[in-house]
Enzyme design. Structure first.
Site, PDB file in Angstrom:
ATOM      1  N   LYS A 148       0.852  -1.178   0.000  1.00 24.06           N
ATOM      2  CA  LYS A 148       0.000   0.000   0.000  1.00 24.06           C
ATOM      3  C   LYS A 148       0.898   1.242   0.000  1.00 24.06           C
ATOM      4  O   LYS A 148       1.799   1.368   0.837  1.00 24.06           O
ATOM      5  CB  LYS A 148      -0.906   0.006   1.236  1.00 24.06           C
ATOM      6  CG  LYS A 148      -1.903  -1.150   1.273  1.00 24.06           C
ATOM      7  CD  LYS A 148      -2.941  -1.035   0.171  1.00 24.06           C
ATOM      8  CE  LYS A 148      -4.040  -2.072   0.340  1.00 24.06           C
ATOM      9  NZ  LYS A 148      -5.104  -1.944  -0.675  1.00 24.06           N
TER      10      LYS A 148
ATOM     11  N   LYS B 222     -13.784  -7.665  -7.825  1.00 20.12           N
ATOM     12  CA  LYS B 222     -14.153  -7.972  -6.446  1.00 20.12           C
ATOM     13  C   LYS B 222     -15.652  -8.225  -6.380  1.00 20.12           C
ATOM     14  O   LYS B 222     -16.441  -7.501  -6.993  1.00 20.12           O
ATOM     15  CB  LYS B 222     -13.793  -6.814  -5.510  1.00 20.12           C
ATOM     16  CG  LYS B 222     -12.305  -6.552  -5.349  1.00 20.12           C
ATOM     17  CD  LYS B 222     -12.067  -5.362  -4.425  1.00 20.12           C
ATOM     18  CE  LYS B 222     -10.583  -5.074  -4.254  1.00 20.12           C
ATOM     19  NZ  LYS B 222     -10.345  -3.831  -3.473  1.00 20.12           N
TER      20      LYS B 222
END
Length: 327
Positions: free
Chosen positions: A150, A246
Site C-alpha cells: 500500500k 471484487k
C-alpha cells in the site's frame, strides 16, 4: 418450500492495523446473509465500503427491504435487477449460489461453468507505513510469491525500494488506492519498473484516470476503484492493462463471472481481489481466481482469527472451500 432469511453484522478484529492511502482500520465489519430452505442453508458475506457510499446499516436495510421477495422465492437472476451492485447484493447473491449448491448437490464452481477448482496463490498485503516499518513487515514474508504494498505519500519510492531490499525475489504489486496524481505516476512508474514491480493498482482517483489514455506505462496498470461491473470495462480497457474484480464491487459472483468473461474478451489481465473479511467472503472469489494473473484473497490472513470452518492456507496457497464453508 418457503424460505427463511437471516441477516446480521459481525465484527472481526484484525491482527494489526490495516492502513491504506485513505485511512486505517482495526477490524473487519461485515454483513452475513443466510437463506434457509428446508434443511439447506446458503450463506454469503460482504463488506460495505464507505468509499462507495455504503454503510453497514444501509446495506442491512437494503436486504431487509427485499425480505418478502427473497422469502417468496426471488431467484438469483431476478436479484440482479432488484438491487444495485454492492455489498447487499453480494451477500445475497453468494448466499443464493450456496443455497443452490446445497439443494442440488452440484458444487457452485461446476454450476459456474468451471471443470475444476484448483488451489490458488494469494498476494500478502503490506500496509502503508514508513519505509523502515514496511521493510520490517516484508522481511518475514519474503518467501511469499507476491507482496502487495500500500502506497500513497511522499516517500513512496523509498517504501518500494526498502521492501524490494527486504524481499529481493518476491513479485511486487503496488496499490495507490487513488492516492497519486498523474505527475507522481509518470515520475514513479519508471523507478518502480527498475525495482521490478509487476503491477500498479489504481494509482489515480477514479474520477481522474482519463489522464491515463494515450500514456504508455512501463508497468502494467490495474483498475480497482474504477471498475465495478461490466459497465466500466470498455473505458477501463482504454486506460489499464488489468482489472481487479471484487465480489463486493460487482454485487456478487453472478456479475463477477460476467465481468471476468468480458474482460478476457477485451484482452485485459485479471486480479481476483477482496475486501478484508473472513473465509466466507473469500470462498466464492476462489472461482473467479481460477486462471487469474493475480489472486489477492489474503483477507483471512490479516485477521486475528478466522471463522470455523474456514479456508485452509498453506503459506500463500489457498485450498478450495469445503461445502461446509460455502459452495
Amino acid at each position: 418450500m418457503s424460505r427463511r432469511l437471516t441477516v446480521r453484522d459481525e465484527r472481526w478484529p484484525l491482527a494489526g492495523a490495516f492502513v491504506i492511502a485513505r485511512g486505517a482500520k482495526s477490524e473487519a465489519h461485515v454483513i452475513v446473509a443466510e437463506i434457509a430452505e428446508g434443511a439447506a442453508v446458503g450463506r454469503g458475506e460482504a463488506v460495505p465500503y464507505g468509499r462507495y457510499g455504503e454503510s453497514v446499516e444501509g446495506e442491512l436495510a437494503r436486504i431487509e427491504a427485499l425480505r418478502p421477495a427473497l422469502e417468496a422465492g426471488l431467484t438469483r437472476q431476478a436479484l440482479q435487477d432488484a438491487l444495485p451492485p454492492g455489498a447487499a447484493r453480494n451477500a445475497l447473491d453468494c448466499a443464493l449460489w450456496d443455497l443452490e449448491a446445497k439443494l442440488s448437490g452440484v458444487p457452485a464452481w461446476r454450476a459456474a461453468g468451471r471443470t475444476r477448482l484448483d488451489p490458488v496463490k494469494t498476494c500478502y498485503t503490506i500496509s502503508l507505513d514508513t519505509p523502515e516499518a514496511m521493510a520490517q513487515a516484508a522481511r518475514p514474508m519474503a518467501r511469499r510469491p507476491f507482496l502487495k504494498l500500500k502506497i500513497g505519500g511522499a516517500d513512496d519510492l523509498d517504501r518500494v525500494a526498502a521492501v524490494r531490499a527486504a524481499a529481493p525475489k518476491t513479485r511486487l504489486i503496488v496499490d495507490g488506492n487513488e492516492g497519486l496524481n498523474f505527475d507522481d505516476l509518470v515520475r514513479l512508474a519508471p523507478e518502480f519498473a527498475r525495482l521490478d514491480v509487476k503491477m500498479i493498482e489504481q494509482p489515480l482517483h477514479a474520477d481522474a484516470d482519463e489522464a491515463l489514455e494515450g500514456w504508455t506505462s512501463p508497468v502494467t496498470l490495474c483498475a480497482d476503484e474504477s471498475l465495478h461491473t461490466r459497465r466500466e470495462l470498455a473505458t477501463c480497457a482504454r486506460r489499464y492493462g488489468a482489472v481487479n474484480v471484487k465480489l463486493d464491487k460487482a454485487g456478487g459472483l453472478t456479475e463477477a463471472l460476467a465481468v471476468v468473461a468480458q474482460a478476457r474478451a477485451l484482452g485485459l489481465e485479471l486480479m481476483a481481489g477482496c475486501m478484508v473479511a473472513t473465509s466466507l467472503a473469500m470462498a466464492p472469489a476462489m472461482i473467479i481466481a481460477q486462471g487469474a494473473e493475480v489472486a489477492d484473497l489474503d483477507g483471512p490472513l490479516l485477521l486475528a482469527r478466522d471463522r470455523d470452518p474456514g479456508l485452509v492456507f498453506d503459506g500463500s496457497l489457498i485450498f478450495p472451500p469445503t461445502p461446509e464453508l460455502w459452495g
